[in-house]
Write an enzyme that holds these catalytic residues in place. Structure first.
Site, short mmCIF file in Angstrom:
data_model
loop_
_atom_site.label_atom_id
_atom_site.label_comp_id
_atom_site.label_asym_id
_atom_site.label_seq_id
_atom_site.Cartn_x
_atom_site.Cartn_y
_atom_site.Cartn_z
N SER A 1 26.45 -67.13 -24.90
CA SER A 1 26.54 -66.58 -26.07
C SER A 1 27.63 -67.43 -26.69
O SER A 1 27.78 -68.53 -26.98
CB SER A 1 26.30 -65.22 -26.07
OG SER A 1 26.11 -64.70 -27.27
N GLU B 1 18.89 -71.54 -26.82
CA GLU B 1 18.37 -70.23 -26.86
C GLU B 1 19.21 -69.62 -27.96
O GLU B 1 20.20 -69.94 -28.50
CB GLU B 1 18.64 -69.61 -25.53
CG GLU B 1 20.18 -69.20 -25.26
CD GLU B 1 20.83 -68.01 -25.93
OE1 GLU B 1 20.15 -67.14 -26.14
OE2 GLU B 1 22.09 -68.36 -26.25
N HIS C 1 19.34 -64.56 -23.72
CA HIS C 1 19.66 -63.25 -23.64
C HIS C 1 18.54 -62.61 -23.23
O HIS C 1 17.92 -61.50 -23.91
CB HIS C 1 20.21 -62.77 -25.19
CG HIS C 1 21.16 -63.46 -25.46
ND1 HIS C 1 21.45 -64.63 -26.04
CD2 HIS C 1 22.36 -62.72 -25.86
CE1 HIS C 1 22.89 -64.84 -26.63
NE2 HIS C 1 23.44 -63.62 -26.22
#
Length: 359
Positions: free
Chosen positions: A163, A258, A328
């Site tokens: 992330s 992602e 996630h």
């Protein structure tokens, strides 16, 4: 996109989980792909000609004695989740230690910029071989210009996060060529009510250097048989680095992406920026993980993530592979950013060859 299912070579626990989706034929195909990649295909360099980076992969098994936990981004909301993560990591055989400012708070951050920067410096100097972030969020971008990248690379530590930590992963690659890892984090993957068996097994095997091939289901992968530097991570973070010294100049790479809580039009907008900047056309393949937790609106009228993928294929004309178990979501692989890998597809399956030296 459907929830991806993964199979991999070398982990009994993961193999049991993946048995429902992986076939003997798929495993044999992956082994053949690995053997073919080991002999090379004569592809050009993965980086720019003047990158000067060494992307070779060590033959020796890495040190996996223990994990040092830091919080370089957002504040940890509940320290008990990190303590629980440590217990579970210890059950897998890792000694753990928590940085002294891992639970610090300053506004939304895990301490001031100076505190978080100092935690990275301590992480590089301490004795445990693996450095894992407690969580993502926001904040590491504020530190990039102050990080001693050479010290990070020279430390030999294996940095793991995802992330917001994508900025560190890519900065380290751009500045030094060193490999780091993206995937499991302490709070999200080891500090909750339940640990995903496959996420747990894949993390352990990657850290111990035991994972050879990651095979996963894909509904509509383009034909690919290629080698290149594996790089990418969170799409928003990667795009935010474009035009900075922390964006890797990768040619002939395998780019994986992602994101979370981003509407498909925002995903397309970021992909458009990467395409128009000339990044996407330089890659041998684009591998898509999960794009989760977004909501469509009535006025979308059929415009969804599938339409974005169709646009990507038509516009960029680079092979696209979907279904990578990464993002996630509960089930995720831990992946080496900056390592040369192989990628091969067949009907319904894709095979990411992470270790080419054992075949």
């Amino acid at each position: 996109m459907n929830t991806p299912k993964a199979a991999k070579a070398g982990t009994k626990a993961a193999a049991r989980t993946a048995a429902k989706t992986a076939t003997k034929t798929a495993t044999q195909t992956a082994a053949k792909a690995a053997a073919a990649h080991d002999h090379g295909h004569g592809h050009g360099p993965a980086c720019d000609d003047d990158c000067g980076h060494d992307h070779s992969h060590s033959h020796t098994l890495p040190d996996a004695r223990g994990i040092y936990l830091i919080s370089p981004s957002s504040a940890v909301r509940d320290p008990a989740t990190v303590e629980l993560a440590c217990e579970r990591l210890q059950q897998q055989g890792f000694k753990t230690a928590i940085d002294r400012t891992a639970f610090a708070e300053h506004q939304r951050f895990a301490g001031t910029d100076a505190q978080r920067l100092a935690s990275l410096t301590r992480a590089a100097k301490q004795k445990l071989p693996i450095v894992m972030v407690t969580r993502g969020g926001y904040g590491i971008g504020r530190l990039l210009h102050q990080i001693d990248w050479k010290a990070m690379a020279d430390s030999g530590k294996r940095f793991v996060g995802m992330s917001d930590f994508t900025a560190f992963n890519l900065g380290l690659l751009a500045q030094t060529g060193a490999v780091s890892y993206t995937g499991a984090t302490a709070v999200a993957d080891f500090g909750g009510k339940k640990v995903d068996d496959l996420t747990d097994a894949l993390f352990g095997e990657v850290m111990r250097g035991e994972l050879e091939i990651l095979s996963f289901e894909t509904q509509d992968a383009d034909a690919v048989d290629a080698r290149g530097i594996l790089w990418g991570g969170n799409l928003a973070m990667l795009t935010s680095l474009l035009g900075t010294p922390y964006f890797p100049k990768i040619r002939g790479g395998i780019l994986f992406l992602e994101d979370v809580a981003e509407h498909p039009y925002r995903i397309e907008r970021m992909l458009t920026q990467l395409w128009q900047a000339g990044v996407l056309a330089k890659q041998k393949a684009i591998v898509l993980g999960r794009f989760s937790d977004y909501k469509l609106a009535p006025h979308d009228k059929g415009y969804d993530l599938h339409e974005v993928v169709a646009w990507l294929r038509k516009t960029v004309k680079v092979p696209v592979v979907t279904g990578l178990p990464y993002g996630h979501v509960a089930t995720k692989a831990t992946l080496p950013i900056g390592q040369k890998v192989g990628l091969a597809t067949e009907k319904g399956m894709a095979h990411l060859v992470l270790d080419e030296h054992t075949h």
